[in-house]
Design a protein around this motif. Structure first.
Motif, short mmCIF file in Angstrom:
data_model
loop_
_atom_site.label_atom_id
_atom_site.label_comp_id
_atom_site.label_asym_id
_atom_site.label_seq_id
_atom_site.Cartn_x
_atom_site.Cartn_y
_atom_site.Cartn_z
N CYS A 89 0.85 -1.19 0.00
CA CYS A 89 0.00 0.00 0.00
C CYS A 89 0.88 1.24 0.00
O CYS A 89 1.79 1.37 0.81
CB CYS A 89 -0.91 0.00 1.22
N GLY A 90 0.61 2.14 -0.93
CA GLY A 90 1.44 3.33 -1.05
C GLY A 90 2.80 2.96 -1.58
O GLY A 90 2.93 2.23 -2.56
N VAL A 91 3.84 3.47 -0.92
CA VAL A 91 5.21 3.19 -1.36
C VAL A 91 5.81 2.01 -0.61
O VAL A 91 7.01 1.76 -0.70
CB VAL A 91 6.10 4.44 -1.17
N ALA A 92 5.00 1.29 0.14
CA ALA A 92 5.50 0.18 0.94
C ALA A 92 6.08 -0.92 0.06
O ALA A 92 5.53 -1.24 -0.99
CB ALA A 92 4.39 -0.37 1.82
N SER A 100 -2.29 -3.08 -6.81
CA SER A 100 -2.69 -1.96 -5.95
C SER A 100 -3.75 -2.44 -4.97
O SER A 100 -4.41 -3.47 -5.21
CB SER A 100 -3.26 -0.82 -6.80
N GLY A 149 2.01 -2.05 4.63
CA GLY A 149 2.09 -0.60 4.57
C GLY A 149 2.37 0.04 5.92
O GLY A 149 2.41 -0.62 6.96
N SER A 193 -1.13 4.84 7.48
CA SER A 193 -1.78 4.86 6.16
C SER A 193 -2.83 3.74 6.04
O SER A 193 -3.92 3.97 5.53
CB SER A 193 -0.73 4.70 5.06
N SER A 220 -5.86 4.93 8.06
CA SER A 220 -6.61 6.06 7.49
C SER A 220 -7.34 5.67 6.20
O SER A 220 -8.45 6.13 5.95
CB SER A 220 -5.66 7.24 7.22
N GLN A 221 -6.72 4.80 5.40
CA GLN A 221 -7.35 4.37 4.15
C GLN A 221 -8.38 3.26 4.37
O GLN A 221 -9.13 2.93 3.47
CB GLN A 221 -6.29 3.90 3.16
N TRP A 240 -8.07 0.06 4.53
CA TRP A 240 -7.98 -1.08 3.62
C TRP A 240 -8.45 -2.37 4.30
O TRP A 240 -9.16 -3.18 3.69
CB TRP A 240 -6.53 -1.27 3.14
#
Length: 232
Positions: free
Chosen positions: A32-35, A56, A83, A87, A90-91, A93
């Motif tokens: 997730c993200g840049v993880a 993604s 991740g 993050s 907050s997202q 997932w």
């Protein structure tokens, strides 16, 4: 001379050298993200899991959506979101994945997560926690524990998927009759409630039982509960 026989013991009896192949867990992994999800992928391969790397979080959520999921796609045993803890929280997932597939084992690999954040992720629906950075031995051990637990419920999860697909094939008219059936209403009462003929109710009821592959009302209720993510 070549022989197709298995190894023989001293008494002349034969012992089969073939053993049942171990069941491999199927892991869906997403960064997730840049993880960087590669440590989890390496650990998963070390425990001989079949790994599917999602492009993604959104694409993984789409795969978890049973309404759009391909019937030929083998369902995962464990879904791992990798991740930063803040993050992931907050997202939402984990929460979103749990809502789409409550029967699945969903795990989180947290980067620099606090104890409070880990507890929050669990409250969102995570059934397994991994921490990064960590050693390959520790990640492999934790992944094995999570996947072994998930494998014990593989058959029940796949039954849930089967019942969900069957329920999704019911028409709106059949759902109306189904509601009456689940409420314990006799066919005549359902017909009166829906202002349709008794024969129409009987035909719809027959189609419902056939589509759900249920042999009794009790079995139908069990299948519908499973399809809706409830136990029993």
């Amino acid at each position: 001379m070549p022989s197709d026989l298995t190894d023989s013991d001293k008494d002349g009896t034969t012992a089969s050298t073939s053993e049942p192949k171990p069941v491999k867990p199927i892991l869906d992994v997403v960064g997730c993200g840049v993880a960087d999800a590669s440590p989890i992928v390496v650990a998963a391969h070390s425990v001989r899991a079949d790994v599917r790397l999602a492009s993604s979080p959104e694409s993984l959520l789409e795969q978890l959506n049973w309404r759009s999921r391909e019937a030929t796609l083998e369902p995962a045993d464990v879904v791992v979101f990798v991740g930063v803890a803040e993050s992931l929280i907050s997202q939402q997932w984990i929460a979103r994945a749990s809502q789409l597939a409550p029967e699945l084992t969903i795990a989180a690999a947290l980067i620099d997560g606090s104890i409070d954040q880990a507890a929050y992720v669990v409250n969102q629906g995570a059934r397994g926690l991994l921490t990064l950075p960590n050693s390959l031995a520790r990640l492999s051990r934790d992944l094995r524990e999570i996947s072994d637990a998930a494998l014990r419920f593989r058959a029940s999860r796949r039954n849930v998927m089967k019942h969900r697909r069957a329920a999704s094939a019911l028409t709106p008219a059949e759902h109306e009759v189904l509601e009456g059936m689940l409420a314990g209403m006799p066919n005549k009462q359902i017909a009166q409630r829906l202002s349709i003929g008794l024969r129409t109710v009987e035909l719809r009821r027959s189609k419902i039982m056939k589509k759900m592959k249920a042999k009794s009302l009790a079995q139908l209720i069990s299948y519908i509960c499973a399809a809706q993510g409830h136990s029993g």
